[in-house]
Motif scaffolding. Structure first.
Motif, short mmCIF file in Angstrom:
data_model
loop_
_atom_site.label_atom_id
_atom_site.label_comp_id
_atom_site.label_asym_id
_atom_site.label_seq_id
_atom_site.Cartn_x
_atom_site.Cartn_y
_atom_site.Cartn_z
N VAL A 62 0.84 -1.21 0.00
CA VAL A 62 0.00 0.00 0.00
C VAL A 62 0.87 1.25 0.00
O VAL A 62 0.64 2.20 -0.77
N LEU A 63 1.88 1.28 0.86
CA LEU A 63 2.77 2.44 0.92
C LEU A 63 3.51 2.64 -0.40
O LEU A 63 3.73 3.78 -0.84
N LEU A 64 3.90 1.55 -1.04
CA LEU A 64 4.58 1.64 -2.33
C LEU A 64 3.68 2.26 -3.39
O LEU A 64 4.11 3.15 -4.14
N MET A 65 2.42 1.82 -3.45
CA MET A 65 1.50 2.37 -4.43
C MET A 65 1.21 3.84 -4.17
O MET A 65 1.19 4.66 -5.10
N LEU A 66 0.99 4.21 -2.90
CA LEU A 66 0.71 5.60 -2.58
C LEU A 66 1.94 6.48 -2.83
O LEU A 66 1.80 7.62 -3.30
N LEU A 67 3.12 5.97 -2.51
CA LEU A 67 4.34 6.74 -2.77
C LEU A 67 4.51 6.98 -4.26
O LEU A 67 4.86 8.10 -4.69
N LEU A 68 4.23 5.97 -5.06
CA LEU A 68 4.31 6.13 -6.51
C LEU A 68 3.32 7.17 -7.00
O LEU A 68 3.65 8.03 -7.84
N LEU A 69 2.09 7.14 -6.47
CA LEU A 69 1.07 8.09 -6.87
C LEU A 69 1.46 9.52 -6.48
O LEU A 69 1.31 10.46 -7.26
N ILE A 70 1.98 9.69 -5.26
CA ILE A 70 2.38 11.02 -4.80
C ILE A 70 3.55 11.54 -5.62
O ILE A 70 3.61 12.74 -5.97
N LEU A 71 4.49 10.66 -5.96
CA LEU A 71 5.62 11.09 -6.78
C LEU A 71 5.16 11.55 -8.16
O LEU A 71 5.67 12.55 -8.69
N VAL A 72 4.19 10.83 -8.73
CA VAL A 72 3.69 11.21 -10.05
C VAL A 72 3.00 12.57 -9.98
O VAL A 72 3.26 13.47 -10.80
N LEU A 73 2.12 12.75 -8.99
CA LEU A 73 1.41 14.02 -8.86
C LEU A 73 2.38 15.17 -8.55
O LEU A 73 2.27 16.26 -9.11
N GLY A 74 3.33 14.91 -7.66
CA GLY A 74 4.31 15.94 -7.34
C GLY A 74 5.16 16.33 -8.54
O GLY A 74 5.46 17.52 -8.75
N SER A 75 5.54 15.35 -9.32
CA SER A 75 6.33 15.63 -10.53
C SER A 75 5.53 16.45 -11.53
O SER A 75 6.06 17.37 -12.17
N MET A 76 4.24 16.13 -11.67
CA MET A 76 3.39 16.89 -12.58
C MET A 76 3.31 18.35 -12.17
O MET A 76 3.45 19.25 -12.99
N ILE A 77 3.10 18.58 -10.87
CA ILE A 77 3.01 19.96 -10.38
C ILE A 77 4.34 20.68 -10.56
O ILE A 77 4.38 21.85 -10.97
N ALA A 78 5.45 19.99 -10.26
CA ALA A 78 6.76 20.62 -10.40
C ALA A 78 7.09 20.97 -11.84
O ALA A 78 7.80 21.95 -12.11
N ILE A 79 6.58 20.20 -12.78
CA ILE A 79 6.83 20.48 -14.20
C ILE A 79 5.93 21.59 -14.72
O ILE A 79 6.36 22.50 -15.44
N VAL A 80 4.65 21.55 -14.33
CA VAL A 80 3.66 22.46 -14.90
C VAL A 80 3.75 23.85 -14.30
O VAL A 80 3.71 24.87 -15.02
N ALA A 81 3.87 23.95 -12.97
CA ALA A 81 3.75 25.26 -12.30
C ALA A 81 4.76 26.29 -12.81
O ALA A 81 4.36 27.41 -13.18
N PRO A 82 6.06 25.99 -12.86
CA PRO A 82 7.00 27.03 -13.36
C PRO A 82 6.72 27.45 -14.79
O PRO A 82 6.81 28.64 -15.13
N ALA A 83 6.36 26.47 -15.65
CA ALA A 83 6.10 26.82 -17.05
C ALA A 83 4.87 27.72 -17.19
O ALA A 83 4.88 28.68 -17.95
N VAL A 84 3.82 27.40 -16.45
CA VAL A 84 2.60 28.22 -16.52
C VAL A 84 2.87 29.63 -16.00
O VAL A 84 2.40 30.63 -16.56
N ILE A 85 3.64 29.75 -14.92
CA ILE A 85 3.97 31.07 -14.37
C ILE A 85 4.79 31.88 -15.38
O ILE A 85 4.54 33.08 -15.60
N ASP A 86 5.77 31.23 -16.02
CA ASP A 86 6.58 31.93 -17.02
C ASP A 86 5.74 32.39 -18.21
O ASP A 86 5.90 33.52 -18.70
N GLU A 87 4.84 31.51 -18.68
CA GLU A 87 4.01 31.88 -19.81
C GLU A 87 3.06 33.01 -19.45
O GLU A 87 2.82 33.92 -20.26
N PHE A 88 2.52 33.00 -18.24
CA PHE A 88 1.62 34.07 -17.82
C PHE A 88 2.38 35.39 -17.71
O PHE A 88 1.88 36.44 -18.12
N ARG A 89 3.59 35.34 -17.17
CA ARG A 89 4.38 36.57 -17.05
C ARG A 89 4.71 37.13 -18.44
O ARG A 89 4.63 38.34 -18.67
#
Length: 354
Positions: A62-89
């Motif tokens: 269970v911990l392995l599956m949740l860790l994998l899910l959190i890593l995927v979501l965290g990676s998505m946010i880390a990739i998207v947020a800076p790019a969206v902020i730069d494009e908006f600026r």
């Protein structure tokens, strides 16, 4: 004259019903969290069972599956947020120039743009008023609440996955022995349909993310991976997800050139038609088995009742309602109605009985 007589037992029933509705209203946010947790549990349970059958401790699985899910979501946010902020600026700083490009491009296509005055209107926008300090604080609070809610859902989902068999045993204590086979059948169908929908959504999100990234890379648009990830996440949201997937990428392409924007817009719109007409029916056809009108009405009802959360939960809820209806029809007619839908992207068929 109309005369109504209510027995003391009837009064007690009405009072208990009123109290129950009041508690439901007060605990509605918690109910949404628990419902979301059950949906994630249904999606992740086949993988947890698969790991357990291969000798991995259940808690570790269970911990392995949740860790994998959190890593995927965290990676998505880390990739998207800076790019969206730069494009908006960049959009804020150069909006008048982009507006002039829009007028020129529209004029080349034959439109009469003499009265549009887009550059002047773009220059008059007061960005400080649009993005005030109070709004930043408000959005920050919403982000914090969202993070805490996500952590709560993760904890409840972990508990449900770890204690699945105990919870099932506890539930079956309240079911008569002659109804246990029907209950097992019903729970199996519910897991298949709801979990299959979530896993099927992961397939379509992955495909649109890869497609958007490839299109933007080929057309030379910056932050192609970030916009691909954004499209994958937006694909989860029915109806408005297509708008979120197409518009930001098109705007980013327009900052390079109108021609690139037209190519990106055309390519993404073609994919939306492909997904709606071919991909989604193939993936969800056997899992949900819902008419398109039912899907549309479920999404609209969810949006009206609970906003964006309702939109996200609409199709899983509609799928669960379909299981209940199929179960009722099967009990009434005595003929199978397709409760045993194949699981989408599940490793194998985990047994539900403890």
């Amino acid at each position: 004259m109309i005369r109504l007589e209510i027995t003391p037992r009837g009064l007690l029933t009405i009072a208990l019903l009123a109290v129950g509705l009041w508690f439901l209203q007060q605990l509605w946010p918690l109910l949404l969290i628990v419902t979301t947790s059950f949906i994630f549990m249904a999606a992740l349970l086949p993988y947890v069972e698969w790991l357990v059958r291969r000798g991995i401790n259940r808690v570790a699985a269970v911990l392995l599956m949740l860790l994998l899910l959190i890593l995927v979501l965290g990676s998505m946010i880390a990739i998207v947020a800076p790019a969206v902020i730069d494009e908006f600026r960049d959009l804020r700083n150069n909006l008048p120039d982009y507006a002039a490009d829009v007028e020129t491009f529209a004029a080349d296509l034959g439109f009469n743009t003499e009265r549009w005055d887009l550059p002047e209107r773009a220059a008059e926008i007061d960005w400080n008023r649009i993005i005030s300090g109070s709004q930043v604080v408000d959005y920050g609070q919403r982000v914090l609440v969202g993070i805490l809610t996500g952590l709560t859902i993760a904890v409840i989902t972990a508990y449900l996955l770890v204690e699945t068999h105990r919870l099932r045993t506890f539930l079956f204590r309240f079911i008569p022995p002659e109804r246990e086979a029907d209950a097992h059948h019903f729970l199996r169908a519910l897991e298949r349909v709801v979990g299959g929908y979530v896993r099927g959504q992961l397939i379509t999100s992955l495909i649109i993310g890869l497609y958007t990234t490839i299109v933007l890379l080929l057309t030379g648009v910056p932050n192609a991976v970030a916009f691909g990830v954004l499209a994958a996440f937006a694909d989860i949201i029915p109806l408005v997800g297509a708008f979120i997937a197409v518009v930001p990428a098109t705007i980013a392409a327009f900052q390079e050139s109108p021609t690139q924007a037209l190519i990106v817009l055309t390519a993404l719109l073609i994919y939306q038609q492909f997904e709606d007409r071919l991909l989604v029916p193939r993936i969800y056809g056997q899992t949900l088995n819902l008419p398109a009108l039912v899907v549309l009405l479920a999404v609209l009802a969810g949006a009206e009742l609970m906003g964006i959360v309702g939109v996200l939960l609409a199709l899983p809820a509609a799928a669960a309602a379909r299981v209940v209806l199929d179960y009722y029809l099967e009990r009434r007619t005595g003929s199978p109605t397709g409760l045993e839908s194949p699981q989408v992207l599940a490793p194998d068929d985990p047994p539900l009985s403890s």
